[in-house]
Structure formats: structure tokens, C-alpha cells
Design a protein around this motif. Structure first.
Motif, PDB file in Angstrom:
ATOM      1  N   CYS A 150       0.830  -1.213   0.000  1.00 23.25           N
ATOM      2  CA  CYS A 150       0.000   0.000   0.000  1.00 23.25           C
ATOM      3  C   CYS A 150       0.855   1.249   0.000  1.00 23.25           C
ATOM      4  CB  CYS A 150      -0.917   0.041   1.230  1.00 23.25           C
ATOM      5  SG  CYS A 150      -0.040   0.361   2.782  1.00 23.25           S
ATOM      6  N   PRO A 151       0.333   2.339  -0.576  1.00 24.38           N
ATOM      7  CA  PRO A 151       0.822   3.680  -0.257  1.00 24.38           C
ATOM      8  C   PRO A 151      -0.013   4.175   0.918  1.00 24.38           C
ATOM      9  CG  PRO A 151      -0.703   3.815  -2.088  1.00 24.38           C
ATOM     10  CD  PRO A 151      -0.636   2.364  -1.694  1.00 24.38           C
ATOM     11  N   SER A 152       0.577   4.963   1.816  1.00 27.26           N
ATOM     12  CA  SER A 152      -0.160   5.291   3.039  1.00 27.26           C
ATOM     13  C   SER A 152       0.310   6.594   3.661  1.00 27.26           C
ATOM     14  CB  SER A 152       0.020   4.155   4.048  1.00 27.26           C
ATOM     15  OG  SER A 152      -0.536   4.477   5.297  1.00 27.26           O
ATOM     16  N   THR A 153      -0.618   7.242   4.385  1.00 24.42           N
ATOM     17  CA  THR A 153      -0.265   8.362   5.241  1.00 24.42           C
ATOM     18  C   THR A 153       0.012   7.902   6.675  1.00 24.42           C
ATOM     19  OG1 THR A 153      -2.603   8.799   5.693  1.00 24.42           O
ATOM     20  CG2 THR A 153      -1.573  10.047   3.899  1.00 24.42           C
ATOM     21  N   GLY A 154       0.072   6.590   6.892  1.00 24.31           N
ATOM     22  CA  GLY A 154       0.466   6.088   8.207  1.00 24.31           C
ATOM     23  C   GLY A 154      -0.370   4.955   8.746  1.00 24.31           C
ATOM     24  N   ASN A 155      -1.645   5.220   9.021  1.00 23.25           N
ATOM     25  CA  ASN A 155      -2.491   4.194   9.620  1.00 23.25           C
ATOM     26  C   ASN A 155      -2.669   2.989   8.717  1.00 23.25           C
ATOM     27  OD1 ASN A 155      -3.075   5.380  12.144  1.00 23.25           O
ATOM     28  ND2 ASN A 155      -4.629   6.685  11.231  1.00 23.25           N
ATOM     29  N   LEU A 156      -2.804   3.227   7.423  1.00 18.73           N
ATOM     30  CA  LEU A 156      -2.978   2.117   6.488  1.00 18.73           C
ATOM     31  C   LEU A 156      -1.719   1.255   6.440  1.00 18.73           C
ATOM     32  CD1 LEU A 156      -4.664   0.620   4.419  1.00 18.73           C
ATOM     33  CD2 LEU A 156      -3.871   2.234   2.681  1.00 18.73           C
ATOM     34  N   ALA A 157      -0.547   1.887   6.458  1.00  8.89           N
ATOM     35  CA  ALA A 157       0.705   1.132   6.471  1.00  8.89           C
ATOM     36  C   ALA A 157       0.781   0.243   7.709  1.00  8.89           C
ATOM     37  CB  ALA A 157       1.900   2.086   6.423  1.00  8.89           C
ATOM     38  N   ASN A 158       0.390   0.784   8.861  1.00 11.36           N
ATOM     39  CA  ASN A 158       0.361  -0.018  10.088  1.00 11.36           C
ATOM     40  C   ASN A 158      -0.529  -1.242   9.923  1.00 11.36           C
ATOM     41  OD1 ASN A 158       0.165   2.843  12.421  1.00 11.36           O
ATOM     42  ND2 ASN A 158       1.785   2.237  11.017  1.00 11.36           N
ATOM     43  N   ALA A 159      -1.730  -1.015   9.404  1.00 11.66           N
ATOM     44  CA  ALA A 159      -2.720  -2.084   9.278  1.00 11.66           C
ATOM     45  C   ALA A 159      -2.294  -3.144   8.263  1.00 11.66           C
ATOM     46  CB  ALA A 159      -4.078  -1.495   8.892  1.00 11.66           C
ATOM     47  N   VAL A 160      -1.753  -2.705   7.111  1.00  8.70           N
ATOM     48  CA  VAL A 160      -1.315  -3.647   6.084  1.00  8.70           C
ATOM     49  C   VAL A 160      -0.150  -4.498   6.590  1.00  8.70           C
ATOM     50  CG1 VAL A 160      -0.149  -3.802   3.840  1.00  8.70           C
ATOM     51  CG2 VAL A 160      -2.187  -2.388   4.100  1.00  8.70           C
ATOM     52  N   ALA A 161       0.823  -3.856   7.222  1.00  2.98           N
ATOM     53  CA  ALA A 161       1.986  -4.582   7.716  1.00  2.98           C
ATOM     54  C   ALA A 161       1.584  -5.624   8.757  1.00  2.98           C
ATOM     55  CB  ALA A 161       3.003  -3.601   8.293  1.00  2.98           C
ATOM     56  N   ALA A 162       0.698  -5.249   9.671  1.00  9.61           N
ATOM     57  CA  ALA A 162       0.263  -6.185  10.711  1.00  9.61           C
ATOM     58  C   ALA A 162      -0.574  -7.315  10.125  1.00  9.61           C
ATOM     59  CB  ALA A 162      -0.535  -5.442  11.778  1.00  9.61           C
ATOM     60  N   ALA A 163      -1.507  -6.989   9.236  1.00 18.39           N
ATOM     61  CA  ALA A 163      -2.374  -8.009   8.647  1.00 18.39           C
ATOM     62  C   ALA A 163      -1.565  -8.987   7.804  1.00 18.39           C
ATOM     63  CB  ALA A 163      -3.462  -7.358   7.798  1.00 18.39           C
ATOM     64  N   GLY A 164      -0.571  -8.476   7.078  1.00 17.44           N
ATOM     65  CA  GLY A 164       0.276  -9.355   6.285  1.00 17.44           C
ATOM     66  C   GLY A 164       1.066 -10.307   7.148  1.00 17.44           C
ATOM     67  N   ALA A 165       1.577  -9.801   8.277  1.00 16.06           N
ATOM     68  CA  ALA A 165       2.307 -10.661   9.207  1.00 16.06           C
ATOM     69  C   ALA A 165       1.399 -11.768   9.745  1.00 16.06           C
ATOM     70  CB  ALA A 165       2.868  -9.824  10.351  1.00 16.06           C
ATOM     71  N   ARG A 166       0.197 -11.399  10.109  1.00 18.06           N
ATOM     72  CA  ARG A 166      -0.771 -12.380  10.638  1.00 18.06           C
ATOM     73  C   ARG A 166      -1.129 -13.430   9.586  1.00 18.06           C
ATOM     74  NH1 ARG A 166      -3.203 -15.695  13.793  1.00 18.06           N
ATOM     75  NH2 ARG A 166      -5.476 -15.636  13.920  1.00 18.06           N
ATOM     76  N   ALA A 167      -1.230 -13.005   8.325  1.00 17.42           N
ATOM     77  CA  ALA A 167      -1.630 -13.912   7.251  1.00 17.42           C
ATOM     78  C   ALA A 167      -0.454 -14.680   6.658  1.00 17.42           C
ATOM     79  CB  ALA A 167      -2.324 -13.122   6.149  1.00 17.42           C
ATOM     80  N   GLY A 168       0.766 -14.274   7.002  1.00 18.10           N
ATOM     81  CA  GLY A 168       1.927 -14.956   6.455  1.00 18.10           C
ATOM     82  C   GLY A 168       2.209 -14.612   5.008  1.00 18.10           C
ATOM     83  N   ILE A 169       1.902 -13.386   4.599  1.00 17.24           N
ATOM     84  CA  ILE A 169       2.149 -12.931   3.242  1.00 17.24           C
ATOM     85  C   ILE A 169       3.136 -11.771   3.283  1.00 17.24           C
ATOM     86  CG2 ILE A 169       0.151 -11.380   3.291  1.00 17.24           C
ATOM     87  CD1 ILE A 169      -0.211 -11.855   0.303  1.00 17.24           C
ATOM     88  N   LYS A 170       4.023 -11.681   2.308  1.00 17.51           N
ATOM     89  CA  LYS A 170       5.004 -10.602   2.254  1.00 17.51           C
ATOM     90  C   LYS A 170       4.298  -9.257   2.124  1.00 17.51           C
ATOM     91  CE  LYS A 170       8.861  -8.740  -0.461  1.00 17.51           C
ATOM     92  NZ  LYS A 170       9.749  -8.936  -1.636  1.00 17.51           N
ATOM     93  N   THR A 171       4.763  -8.276   2.878  1.00 15.92           N
ATOM     94  CA  THR A 171       4.196  -6.932   2.798  1.00 15.92           C
ATOM     95  C   THR A 171       5.281  -5.925   2.439  1.00 15.92           C
ATOM     96  OG1 THR A 171       4.526  -6.534   5.170  1.00 15.92           O
ATOM     97  CG2 THR A 171       2.386  -7.396   4.491  1.00 15.92           C
ATOM     98  N   VAL A 172       4.903  -4.951   1.632  1.00 11.82           N
ATOM     99  CA  VAL A 172       5.759  -3.807   1.329  1.00 11.82           C
ATOM    100  C   VAL A 172       4.876  -2.569   1.435  1.00 11.82           C
ATOM    101  CG1 VAL A 172       7.294  -2.691  -0.319  1.00 11.82           C
ATOM    102  CG2 VAL A 172       7.133  -5.195  -0.277  1.00 11.82           C
ATOM    103  N   VAL A 173       5.254  -1.632   2.303  1.00 13.23           N
ATOM    104  CA  VAL A 173       4.410  -0.456   2.509  1.00 13.23           C
ATOM    105  C   VAL A 173       5.219   0.809   2.241  1.00 13.23           C
ATOM    106  CG1 VAL A 173       2.837  -1.586   4.098  1.00 13.23           C
ATOM    107  CG2 VAL A 173       4.872  -0.481   5.006  1.00 13.23           C
ATOM    108  N   PHE A 174       4.566   1.787   1.613  1.00 10.86           N
ATOM    109  CA  PHE A 174       5.197   3.024   1.173  1.00 10.86           C
ATOM    110  C   PHE A 174       4.565   4.209   1.900  1.00 10.86           C
ATOM    111  CE2 PHE A 174       5.432  -0.137  -2.119  1.00 10.86           C
ATOM    112  CZ  PHE A 174       6.684   0.013  -2.699  1.00 10.86           C
ATOM    113  N   ILE A 175       5.411   5.089   2.441  1.00 10.72           N
ATOM    114  CA  ILE A 175       4.930   6.242   3.203  1.00 10.72           C
ATOM    115  C   ILE A 175       5.705   7.500   2.800  1.00 10.72           C
ATOM    116  CG2 ILE A 175       4.227   4.884   5.218  1.00 10.72           C
ATOM    117  CD1 ILE A 175       6.911   5.799   6.519  1.00 10.72           C
ATOM    118  N   PRO A 176       5.131   8.689   3.021  1.00  9.07           N
ATOM    119  CA  PRO A 176       5.928   9.906   2.862  1.00  9.07           C
ATOM    120  C   PRO A 176       7.050   9.923   3.902  1.00  9.07           C
ATOM    121  CG  PRO A 176       3.575  10.407   2.912  1.00  9.07           C
ATOM    122  CD  PRO A 176       3.727   8.992   3.346  1.00  9.07           C
ATOM    123  N   SER A 177       8.221  10.380   3.524  1.00 19.38           N
ATOM    124  CA  SER A 177       9.375  10.326   4.424  1.00 19.38           C
ATOM    125  C   SER A 177       9.230  11.233   5.635  1.00 19.38           C
ATOM    126  CB  SER A 177      10.652  10.685   3.657  1.00 19.38           C
ATOM    127  OG  SER A 177      10.552  11.970   3.069  1.00 19.38           O
TER     128      SER A 177
END
Length: 428
Positions: A150-177
């Protein structure tokens, strides 16, 4: 009117073979502009007019009792979502069914007779994004995706990263620096693949669209599986109605970033009416933005249907989407229901954070401060009727945006450890 994104959708390399019932009672993807329908798949733009696609359904008859017998999370509404009937069997974060609090103190402070706070800060990663990500994750599984992103302003990156870990799928999240440090940490703790991009959210989103077009098997939750992802926001509307005793509120105030949450809550209310689960009654929808990124509010006040992109400049970074894809639809809904879109300054955002914390014991992030601050402004300006039942949505936890108010709060006094020193403070 069009809400077409500036980038055309990349064509998927293959059409996935779906298992029976992979998307529940969803029947296809329908264009919100021209009505053209296509088969379910990892698509988000209409092949005829490039308008945005959303899920079409053939809902079964469903009763309140059937919903109430379901799990205490969003899957109690699975018959109304694009997910399989066995969704509970797949490892996921099980978000939703968060508390709806009667806000007596905040209501008294603002002069609102009957006020509720829907507090989504208690979701697994402390924001409403867990809802939408759960639906996107289900779609990614059914499409056989190898990367969840996902591209994210923060909360979405948190949610995607956690959900991917729980599901056992690779996650890559993009945020503004320049994203708030706590939100960066809250993503990096779940994934090694956090990518910070020099630019604002719209730059990050453009990059994600380019990657989605080049990389096969990547499910970007708010790009190529966006129609499925967006449906998760409907569960906010379902829960509010159920928790109010199966009725719709008279008024609701919702933060606006891309605008998807507001449009899907309205869609949920319409579905509940159509299914006979709630009484058909008028309700008003209000949108909340920060002045430093308020293109929808500007368009509403200007009486136009054109939402002109802006460069965000606000502490409310989770709302800092300068080119909101659902902006025109937000305008439609707020005007149709008799609501409004309003904005407030960053100082008023901070005041909103403190107001909610000190009246109801809820520490909200800047998006919630924006919504509460706009609620106050709507009352003060006479745009919202304080005698009607009102719901305000808190979308996230304040611990993620400490920088916004860290210099606004602190010890009332620093004293020596004696009673006399304490008495001298005048706090007794």
C-alpha cells in the motif's frame, strides 16, 4: 462529473480463476460513472470510461438476528461484504465491533443534546484502517497475490503490515518520508519492507500505481484491489446502526481524506434501508477536513462539483490527500442529505484533540481532532442541529501523533515532595 484518477489502470497479466463463493454475494464490478459492469477481478478503473469501479451485489434476505448471532467483529456482516462465507477460517486481524460511546460530557460542552462517539481507535492497530485492510487481504488471497502492499499516510501502512504478518504474506508499505515517527515505528515493527518516499501522499500513491503496473502478483490495497478494500468502511455504518438499536442517526460527522470512508458509510445506510434492517428516514452527512488540505471543503463552499487538487500543509497527515479520489462523491452525498463539508485550522485540530480527551477520556489522533473540531464549528455556525441525535467518528489513536500536541501539554507544576509544596500549587 468524474472522479477518475489521473493514471489509467494497468492491465493485469492474467485473469484469475476464482473459487466458488470467493467474494460472497458480490456479482461483479460496476462503474460509478457510466454503470458499465465487468467480472470480478483485480481491477479498479472502468474499461469504457476509466471511471472508478465498485462492488455490485445480489444480497440475500438477511435478518437482524442472523447478524447479531455472528462474531464480535466485522465478519458478522460478511453476507454484505465481498468475502467468502468461510472468511473466519483465514488468519486475519478480526477488526471491528468497536465501542459506540454516549458522549454526555462532550455533548454538554458543545450544547448537543444527544451525542455519540464511534471510537475506532480500539481496533487491532488502533485505527479504522484495520477494517478496510481485512477486506483487501481477503481479495488478495482469492487472487493468489504474492505481495500485500500500500501507499499510506500512516495508519494504512500499520494495518497492512500487521495483517500481512498475521496472514503470512510478504508486505511492502510506502509512506511519505516526513510521516510522524510513531506511525513509522508502528509499521516497521511488523515488516522489514517499509519504504519512505521523498514527497507527499499523492507522490507516494503515484509511485504505487506505477509499481502495480510493472510488478505481477502485487495487491496494492488502495490501488488494484481498491473496490474490495473500500467496502470495509461500510462496516462502520452497519455497526453504528446496530449499536443504536437498529436505527440510523439523524446526523453523522466523518473525516475526509480520500473521501471513501464517508461514501461507504452512506452506502451502508442505504443498504440497511433497502434490506429492511432499519427504518427509512432522513439523515445528514457532514465531512471534516483540515484547512491545510481542504479541497473538498473549498469545493463545497464554492458551490462547485470540481475538487481541485492542493498541496497538503497540515498536521493532520492522515487526512493529507491533496487529490481525493472520492471528493466529488462526498460533495454529492453531503448536498443530497442536507449536510456540509467544513474545515478547521491546525490550532483548532489541537483543540479538538484536547477537547475529546478532557471530556470523554478518548485520546484521538489529528484526524479525530479534526472531526471533533469541525463538529464544534458546525454547531457554532448553525450548520448542525444540536437537538438531533449525532454521531462523530474517531478513526485513530492519539499515541500515533504525539508531536501534534506534545508542546501543548505537560505538568501543571513541578514541586518538591512535600504537602506544603503541593498546597502552594493551588490544585487542592
Amino acid at each position: 462529473m468524474s472522479a477518475v484518477d489521473t493514471l489509467a489502470e494497468p492491465a493485469p497479466s492474467t485473469t484469475p480463476t476464482l473459487r466458488e463463493g470467493a467474494f460472497g454475494h458480490a456479482t461483479g464490478l460496476a462503474c460509478r460513472e457510466c454503470g458499465h459492469q465487468i467480472a470480478l477481478g483485480p481491477h479498479y478503473a472502468c474499461p469504457e470510461c476509466f471511471g472508478p469501479l465498485e462492488i455490485a451485489y445480489d444480497f440475500p434476505a438477511i435478518t437482524r438476528e442472523e447478524i447479531e448471532a455472528g462474531p464480535a467483529n466485522i465478519w458478522r456482516y460478511k453476507a454484505l461484504l465481498p468475502v467468502p462465507t468461510d472468511i473466519e477460517q483465514s488468519p486475519n486481524m478480526e477488526p471491528g465491533y468497536t465501542r459506540l460511546l454516549k458522549a454526555h460530557n462532550l455533548g454538554a460542552q458543545l450544547g448537543i443534546d444527544n451525542l455519540w462517539v464511534k471510537d475506532d481507535s480500539t481496533n487491532p492497530t488502533n485505527s479504522f484502517k484495520d477494517r478496510v485492510v481485512a477486506c483487501a487481504l481477503s481479495a488478495a488471497r482469492e487472487f493468489g497475490s504474492k505481495v500485500f502492499a500500500c501507499p499510506s499516510t500512516g495508519n494504512l501502512a500499520n494495518a497492512v503490515a500487521a495483517a500481512g504478518a498475521r496472514a503470512g504474506i510478504k508486505t511492502v508499505v510506502f509512506i511519505p518520508s516526513n510521516l510522524e515517527k510513531p506511525k513509522q515505528v508502528n509499521s516497521a515493527v511488523y515488516t522489514e519492507s517499509l519504504v519512505a518516499v521523498n514527497g507527499n501522499y499523492d507522490d507516494v500513491n503515484k509511485l504505487a500505481s506505477e509499481i502495480a503496473g510493472e510488478e505481477d502478483g502485487w495487491a496494492f490495497v488502495n490501488v488494484n484491489v481498491r473496490p474490495y478494500y473500500a467496502e470495509g468502511s461500510k462496516t462502520l455504518g452497519y455497526e453504528i446502526a446496530e449499536q443504536l438499536g437498529w436505527r440510523l442517526p439523524d446526523q453523522i460527522v466523518i473525516p475526509v481524506a480520500s473521501g471513501s470512508q464517508l461514501t461507504k458509510v452512506d452506502k451502508a445506510f442505504g443498504e440497511l434501508i433497502k434490506l429492511g434492517l432499519v427504518e427509512d428516514k432522513p439523515y445528514k452527512v457532514f465531512g471534516a477536513q483540515a484547512t491545510g488540505c481542504s479541497p473538498v471543503s473549498v469545493a463545497f463552499k464554492g458551490g462547485t462539483n470540481v475538487v481541485r487538487p492542493v498541496k497538503p500543509d497540515t498536521i493532520a497527515k492522515s487526512l493529507a490527500i491533496g487529490n481525493p479520489a472520492d471528493g466529488p462523491y462526498v460533495l454529492d452525498i453531503c448536498r443530497r442529505t442536507g449536510g456540509a463539508v467544513e474545515d478547521i485550522t491546525d490550532d483548532e485540530v489541537r483543540e479538538g484533540i484536547l477537547l475529546l480527551a478532557r471530556t470523554e477520556g478518548i485520546f484521538t489522533e489529528t484526524a479525530g481532532g479534526t472531526t471533533v473540531g469541525v463538529l464544534k464549528k458546525l454547531v457554532d455556525t448553525g450548520q448542525l442541529d444540536p437537538t438531533l441525535e449525532t454521531v462523530v467518528i474517531n478513526t485513530g489513536m492519539g499515541l500515533k501523533t504525539l508531536d501534534a500536541i506534545s508542546d501543548q501539554v505537560g505538568p501543571a507544576a513541578t514541586i518538591e515532595p512535600s504537602y506544603d509544596a503541593f498546597a502552594a500549587t493551588g490544585l487542592a
